[in-house]
Design a protein around this motif. Structure first.
Motif, PDB file in Angstrom:
ATOM      1  N   THR A 692     -36.827 -31.727 -33.797  1.00  0.00           N
ATOM      2  CA  THR A 692     -36.088 -32.605 -32.741  1.00  0.00           C
ATOM      3  C   THR A 692     -34.539 -32.451 -33.020  1.00  0.00           C
ATOM      4  N   GLY A 693     -34.018 -32.128 -31.944  1.00  0.00           N
ATOM      5  CA  GLY A 693     -32.427 -32.255 -31.615  1.00  0.00           C
ATOM      6  C   GLY A 693     -31.736 -30.874 -32.525  1.00  0.00           C
ATOM      7  N   ILE A 694     -32.607 -29.728 -32.674  1.00  0.00           N
ATOM      8  CA  ILE A 694     -31.919 -28.899 -33.657  1.00  0.00           C
ATOM      9  C   ILE A 694     -31.933 -27.729 -32.501  1.00  0.00           C
ATOM     10  N   SER A 695     -30.682 -27.059 -32.417  1.00  0.00           N
ATOM     11  CA  SER A 695     -30.524 -26.036 -31.499  1.00  0.00           C
ATOM     12  C   SER A 695     -30.801 -24.628 -32.125  1.00  0.00           C
ATOM     13  N   GLU A 696     -30.657 -24.437 -33.232  1.00  0.00           N
ATOM     14  CA  GLU A 696     -30.824 -23.014 -34.068  1.00  0.00           C
ATOM     15  C   GLU A 696     -30.903 -23.507 -35.625  1.00  0.00           C
ATOM     16  N   TYR A 697     -31.100 -22.148 -36.206  1.00  0.00           N
ATOM     17  CA  TYR A 697     -31.028 -22.370 -37.679  1.00  0.00           C
ATOM     18  C   TYR A 697     -30.136 -21.096 -38.329  1.00  0.00           C
ATOM     19  N   ARG A 698     -29.337 -21.346 -39.200  1.00  0.00           N
ATOM     20  CA  ARG A 698     -28.392 -20.504 -39.789  1.00  0.00           C
ATOM     21  C   ARG A 698     -28.772 -20.199 -41.211  1.00  0.00           C
ATOM     22  N   VAL A 699     -28.856 -18.851 -41.595  1.00  0.00           N
ATOM     23  CA  VAL A 699     -29.393 -18.604 -42.896  1.00  0.00           C
ATOM     24  C   VAL A 699     -28.200 -17.981 -43.662  1.00  0.00           C
ATOM     25  N   TYR A 700     -27.555 -18.439 -44.735  1.00  0.00           N
ATOM     26  CA  TYR A 700     -26.399 -18.043 -45.585  1.00  0.00           C
ATOM     27  C   TYR A 700     -26.947 -17.567 -46.934  1.00  0.00           C
ATOM     28  N   VAL A 701     -26.447 -16.305 -47.181  1.00  0.00           N
ATOM     29  CA  VAL A 701     -26.554 -15.733 -48.613  1.00  0.00           C
ATOM     30  C   VAL A 701     -25.155 -16.101 -49.361  1.00  0.00           C
ATOM     31  N   VAL A 702     -25.499 -16.815 -50.723  1.00  0.00           N
ATOM     32  CA  VAL A 702     -24.391 -17.356 -51.388  1.00  0.00           C
ATOM     33  C   VAL A 702     -24.434 -16.657 -52.829  1.00  0.00           C
ATOM     34  N   ARG A 703     -23.433 -16.264 -53.493  1.00  0.00           N
ATOM     35  CA  ARG A 703     -23.632 -15.838 -54.616  1.00  0.00           C
ATOM     36  C   ARG A 703     -23.826 -17.039 -55.599  1.00  0.00           C
ATOM     37  N   ALA A 704     -24.704 -16.761 -56.591  1.00  0.00           N
ATOM     38  CA  ALA A 704     -25.176 -17.977 -57.495  1.00  0.00           C
ATOM     39  C   ALA A 704     -23.976 -18.773 -58.158  1.00  0.00           C
ATOM     40  N   ASP A 705     -22.958 -17.702 -58.571  1.00  0.00           N
ATOM     41  CA  ASP A 705     -21.890 -18.617 -59.135  1.00  0.00           C
ATOM     42  C   ASP A 705     -20.709 -19.193 -58.214  1.00  0.00           C
ATOM     43  N   GLN A 706     -20.965 -19.013 -56.978  1.00  0.00           N
ATOM     44  CA  GLN A 706     -20.271 -19.785 -56.067  1.00  0.00           C
ATOM     45  C   GLN A 706     -20.919 -20.987 -55.325  1.00  0.00           C
ATOM     46  N   ALA A 707     -22.361 -21.052 -55.534  1.00  0.00           N
ATOM     47  CA  ALA A 707     -23.359 -22.101 -55.090  1.00  0.00           C
ATOM     48  C   ALA A 707     -22.483 -23.526 -55.145  1.00  0.00           C
ATOM     49  N   GLY A 708     -22.202 -23.751 -56.345  1.00  0.00           N
ATOM     50  CA  GLY A 708     -21.562 -25.167 -56.674  1.00  0.00           C
ATOM     51  C   GLY A 708     -20.636 -25.792 -55.683  1.00  0.00           C
ATOM     52  N   SER A 709     -20.118 -24.890 -54.864  1.00  0.00           N
ATOM     53  CA  SER A 709     -18.888 -25.231 -53.869  1.00  0.00           C
ATOM     54  C   SER A 709     -19.306 -24.869 -52.642  1.00  0.00           C
ATOM     55  N   PHE A 710     -20.741 -24.474 -52.437  1.00  0.00           N
ATOM     56  CA  PHE A 710     -21.038 -24.329 -51.096  1.00  0.00           C
ATOM     57  C   PHE A 710     -22.050 -25.614 -50.426  1.00  0.00           C
ATOM     58  N   ASN A 711     -21.376 -26.151 -49.279  1.00  0.00           N
ATOM     59  CA  ASN A 711     -21.753 -27.585 -48.894  1.00  0.00           C
ATOM     60  C   ASN A 711     -21.834 -27.310 -47.289  1.00  0.00           C
ATOM     61  N   VAL A 712     -22.178 -28.585 -47.001  1.00  0.00           N
ATOM     62  CA  VAL A 712     -22.333 -28.434 -45.322  1.00  0.00           C
ATOM     63  C   VAL A 712     -21.227 -28.271 -44.701  1.00  0.00           C
ATOM     64  N   ASN A 713     -19.910 -28.671 -45.044  1.00  0.00           N
ATOM     65  CA  ASN A 713     -18.698 -28.430 -44.432  1.00  0.00           C
ATOM     66  C   ASN A 713     -18.256 -26.838 -44.424  1.00  0.00           C
ATOM     67  N   THR A 714     -18.388 -26.185 -45.796  1.00  0.00           N
ATOM     68  CA  THR A 714     -18.262 -24.916 -45.820  1.00  0.00           C
ATOM     69  C   THR A 714     -19.353 -24.125 -44.866  1.00  0.00           C
ATOM     70  N   ALA A 715     -20.569 -24.392 -44.890  1.00  0.00           N
ATOM     71  CA  ALA A 715     -21.358 -23.695 -43.774  1.00  0.00           C
ATOM     72  C   ALA A 715     -21.000 -23.613 -42.344  1.00  0.00           C
ATOM     73  N   ASN A 716     -20.542 -24.998 -42.065  1.00  0.00           N
ATOM     74  CA  ASN A 716     -20.071 -25.194 -40.654  1.00  0.00           C
ATOM     75  C   ASN A 716     -19.081 -24.287 -40.342  1.00  0.00           C
ATOM     76  N   ASN A 717     -18.080 -23.861 -41.202  1.00  0.00           N
ATOM     77  CA  ASN A 717     -16.953 -23.130 -40.881  1.00  0.00           C
ATOM     78  C   ASN A 717     -17.202 -21.511 -41.208  1.00  0.00           C
ATOM     79  N   VAL A 718     -18.416 -20.973 -41.509  1.00  0.00           N
ATOM     80  CA  VAL A 718     -18.564 -19.565 -41.718  1.00  0.00           C
ATOM     81  C   VAL A 718     -18.664 -18.823 -40.392  1.00  0.00           C
ATOM     82  N   ALA A 719     -18.093 -17.686 -40.442  1.00  0.00           N
ATOM     83  CA  ALA A 719     -18.020 -16.880 -39.271  1.00  0.00           C
ATOM     84  C   ALA A 719     -19.350 -16.262 -38.917  1.00  0.00           C
TER      85      ALA A 719
END
Length: 905
Positions: A692-719
């Motif tokens: 409900t209320g979803i337009s699409e899903y976006r799948v991201y691949v993140v290095r495990a050593d960078q996962a600690g800083s990956f959050n929803v704000n980061t995801a929203n700004n990925v090209a």
């Protein structure tokens, strides 16, 4: 319907005294809407209310090129277009246009989750003309930028179908036409209403391809596939054409779409695009250069400073040379073999194939692929393309490291930080880092300990300005270093290093002479603990507001498990008011009542958990909207570690609010087929919780050593080029990555590095307005897949021949066959796998997998050089295990046999 760009008339004052008056219409005669003569289909049909035609606001507004936003907290719709702003509260008879109030005869209301409004208000507010045809029950809208057209009356589809969830492409031939292109896709979730699928091949530079364009493609320009399977794999015909009517050909970038065509009474549905694909010579891994490296070797300020090395292709039999391309790193993510074919010969460097791995020094006139001279201060990435004797581009290497010419040395890289003792000071911290590749340009290293809360502001300028008590110097040795810090060391803020404080470590390379210092990236978080058997901390805590209940059900917490769960009993997730977070420590956490935290068991995986309606913070207060919280995770020990619990650092601050958040997906997971040693081996899956209320899903691949800083704000700004888009669905999604998939930073996915997958639920802006990020999947790592060598290799002289016997590997997993070779003893000491891979098929004997394990050479056979085998010459035998290219991709060479020579008859 093809949208037309229209210029709305700004409305300075508008009072709607009446809606669109129509006679009563029975439910069996649906109302149709056309815009500029083209029928508009919406997911909520128009309805009658108080003798007024009510239409779904979003469908009509967006068809008229307006932007629509929905605010859940005030239940208000805001639409903007060309300087006109319309604000319409749900249930109200008053709206505003550019701040001026207007009155509606019928208030806006919600039907099945869709806001409907009087049609005339919508159209006239945007400056368009509205007409009514009572005989056809058709509302016609004519935009101000188009000429009126005669309304059409096509059959109105009444039921929606789902598009196919994804489309994959693969180049399978070398003919330079459609027969080279294999298309695969799963069936739509709504197979009942589908009559056929249409495969549409579109030039990648087309920016206007949409459902309306797809529906109007002539039959000669698509491939029709009858509905009737759960999965489809189709190779196109040689005469297949793209949607422009041109034959599919080499060196053109294409995207592929699949149009699901609805049966009578059903809409059509268009898939998302496949990744870009281009036909050409099919490259094999053995024909592509690897391990491309770029180095700054001088200080001329031009291409002479640039040295390029790479490992040549293991099979050069089809190659005449290589081309070296220097690409600005900002453009490297989109550089492909197709792009390389377009580069002028003056903008790359040709390297002839040789017997050894090339090292190339560029010149002062070398240019990058854009035609600009190489210079200092610009980041470059190097690619190497393999070229056949006919001049075909047969394949492109992975990109090199990014290199910026200048006088800044390469930074070291931290690989591990550990709590190794119990002094409660710097002696507890041990740091391991790889040396700078430019140690000749540095005098040594400095190690800094930075509190995690201050690490976001720690940079090279800060590091350069610190007093000597706030770092330790480490000498260079020519090797990677592991160092234990000192008792007197202070952190970067001048405070003593202590237990229960989250830290991050940095290492700086100290440039010598005119070279500037360079700083590493931050290490993972380290919190010192007391106890010889510590459970270890969790890491990467992320918090999300996922719902709008106004209690603990809105709070979702994701964290990475302790690196070693052998001593872990369970985890306790604790919610702390931010005003108390700075004083919340291990002792406080250990004393929290069991009713005031969420306890979860260990299961060997990273965790994503959601609180319940009655959940409380650590003070016993119910979790609620409007309060600032931070989350901690207490790891409790078992056995000998039962008294040595560990407390994580704090999460970021979260304040729950009625924000219209989407639902995070569940059960994000990956599997690895290990078949090609590329990203295409990885299949990800997830289960939507509520679409409900979803337009699409976006799948991201993140290095495990960078996962600690990956959050929803980061995801929203990925090209957009750095994530995979998945169409909205209510069913489980299972899809493979492609060989061209990038991580979220735009870097190629590489071997022997751990990655995780995240999924972002993207709000539609009407029913929901806030995106939500899932928890992480399990880690995956792409491994090089190598077959096993044979063993017990023997070469025995016989009358007139040399008999070679060997033992095959157990199971022969991934092996296609064996190549048995005789090498003159004089040149056998340096005979390598690369040499064996280059031996012509004419110069070895093939032994079939699973059949034989011996071969006898006679004087009618030849050695690896093609010379006849003769008496009086000593030989050693080698056996090459040849990979099948599916289960395994890398060959393996046996050790040499003992010498043997033919006994003269």
């Amino acid at each position: 319907m093809k949208k037309k760009i229209c210029s709305a008339v700004l409305v300075t004052a508008l009072t709607v005294s009446g809606g669109l008056h129509t006679p009563s219409v029975s439910a069996a005669t649906p109302i149709k809407i056309t815009i500029d003569g083209v029928q508009l289909t919406t997911d909520q049909a128009p309805v009658m209310s108080a003798n007024r035609t009510m239409v779904p606001l979003r469908g009509v507004f967006e068809a008229l090129d307006a932007k629509v936003l929905w605010k859940q907290s005030t239940k208000t719709v805001t639409a903007t277009k060309d300087g006109t702003t319309i604000v319409l509260p749900l249930g109200s008879r008053t709206a505003t246009i550019n701040g001026k109030s207007v009155v509606l005869d019928v208030p806006a209301k919600s039907i099945k989750g869709r806001t409907v409004v009087p049609l005339r208000f919508v159209s006239e507010a945007l400056g368009e003309k509205v007409g009514w045809n009572s005989s056809t029950k058709t509302v016609s809208i004519t935009t101000t930028s188009s000429k009126p057209t005669t309304p059409t009356t096509p059959t109105t589809p009444s039921t929606s179908i789902s598009p196919v969830p994804y489309v994959n492409t693969k180049v399978v031939g070398q003919q330079g036409n459609g027969n080279d292109l294999e298309i695969s896709f799963p069936a739509s979730a709504s197979t009942k209403g589908i009559s056929q699928y249409r495969i549409l091949v579109v030039k990648a530079n087309s920016n206007t391809f949409n459902i309306n364009t797809a529906q109007n493609v002539p039959a000669a320009n698509y491939t029709a596939i009858p509905q009737g399977s759960s999965n489809y794999t189709i190779t196109l015909m040689p005469q297949a054409r793209d949607t422009d009517g041109q034959l599919i050909q080499k060196n053109v970038n294409y995207r592929v779409y699949v149009l699901a065509v609805g049966a009578t009474g059903y809409n059509n549905a268009l898939s998302v695009s496949s990744p870009i694909v281009s036909l050409g010579v099919v490259a094999t891994a053995s024909a592509i250069a690897t391990d491309v490296k770029a180095s700054d070797v001088s200080d001329n300020g031009d291409g002479r400073d640039f040295s390029v090395t790479f490992t040549k292709a293991s099979d050069e039999s089809k190659l005449s040379n290589y081309r070296v391309f220097v690409v600005k790193t900002t453009s490297a993510g989109s550089f492909s073999s197709t792009e390389a074919a377009k580069v002028s010969s003056s903008n790359y460097t040709t390297i002839n194939k040789t017997g050894s791995n090339p090292t190339t020094r560029l010149t002062n006139t070398t240019r990058d692929t854009s035609g600009e001279l190489i210079t200092t201060g610009t980041a470059y990435t190097v690619f190497v393309v393999s070229i056949t004797s006919s001049g075909d581009n047969i394949g492109i290497s992975a990109g090199s490291n990014s290199l910026t010419l200048g006088r800044t040395v390469e930074a070291p890289s931290i690989t591990k930080v550990e709590d190794v003792s119990n002094y409660a000071d710097g002696r507890d911290i041990q740091v391991t880092f790889t040396k700078s590749s430019e140690e000749s340009k540095i005098s040594g290293y400095r190690v800094f300990v930075v509190r995690s809360k201050a690490s976001g502001d720690f940079d090279i300028a800060t590091a350069n300005g610190l007093a000597s008590s706030r770092y330790i110097d480490v000498s260079k040795t020519g090797s990677d270093r592991t160092v234990t810090l000192s008792t007197s060391l202070k952190d970067s803020g001048g405070e003593a290093i202590a237990n229960d404080v989250p830290y991050r470590i940095y290492v700086m390379a100290l440039g010598s002479g005119s070279y500037a210092n360079s700083l590493s990236s931050a290490s993972s978080t380290l919190t010192l603990q007391t106890g010889t058997q510590s459970t270890g901390n969790v890491s990467g805590i992320a918090v999300s507001d996922i719902s709008d209940y106004g209690d603990g059900r809105d709070l979702q917490v994701t964290f990475n498990k302790a690196s070693d769960e052998g001593l872990v009993n369970n985890y306790r997730v604790m919610v702390v008011k931010s005003i108390n977070a700075s004083k919340f420590n291990l002792s406080t956490a250990n004393s929290v009542s069991s009713s005031n935290y969420l306890q979860i068991s260990k299961n060997g995986s990273n965790r994503t958990v959601t609180f319940s309606a009655g959940s409380k913070d650590v003070n016993g207060d119910l979790i609620k909207n409007g309060t600032n919280y931070q989350v901690f995770v207490l790891t409790t020990g078992t056995g000998n570690a039962s008294g040595n619990n560990s407390l994580s650092g704090a999460s970021s601050v979260i304040t729950l609010a009625a924000n219209g958040a989407t639902s995070a997906v569940n059960t994000v997971a990956t599997t690895n087929s290990n078949s090609t040693s590329t990203a295409s081996d990885i299949t990800f899956s997830f289960v939507p919780a509520n679409d409900t209320g979803i337009s699409e899903y976006r799948v991201y691949v993140v290095r495990a050593d960078q996962a600690g800083s990956f959050n929803v704000n980061t995801a929203n700004n990925v090209a957009a080029a750095n994530y995979t888009r998945i169409a909205k669905t209510a069913t489980k999604v299972t899809q493979a990555l492609t060989t061209s998939t990038k991580d979220y930073n735009g870097n190629a996915i590489v071997k022997d590095v751990a990655y995780r997958v995240y999924v972002l639920s993207v709000a539609d802006g009407s029913v929901r307005s806030v995106n939500t990020l899932s928890g992480a999947s399990n880690d995956f790592t792409i491994k090089t897949s190598t077959v096993a060598p044979v063993t017990n290799l023997n070469a025995t002289a016989t009358n007139g021949g040399i008999k070679v016997t060997f033992s095959k590997p157990s199971g022969e997993t991934g092996i296609a066959s064996y190549a048995v070779m005789l090498v003159p003893s004089a040149s056998s000491n340096n005979f390598s796998l690369a040499d064996a891979n280059r031996v012509s098929e004419r110069n070895y004997e093939t032994v079939t997998k699973g059949v034989y394990s011996e071969w006898t050479f006679t004087t009618t056979d030849v050695d690896i050089n093609g010379a006849a085998i003769r008496s009086g010459v000593a030989y050693k035998a080698f056996v090459l295990s040849i990979a099948d290219g599916r289960v395994a991709t890398v060959n393996a060479l046996s050790v040499a046999s003992r010498e043997a020579q033919i006994i003269a008859q």
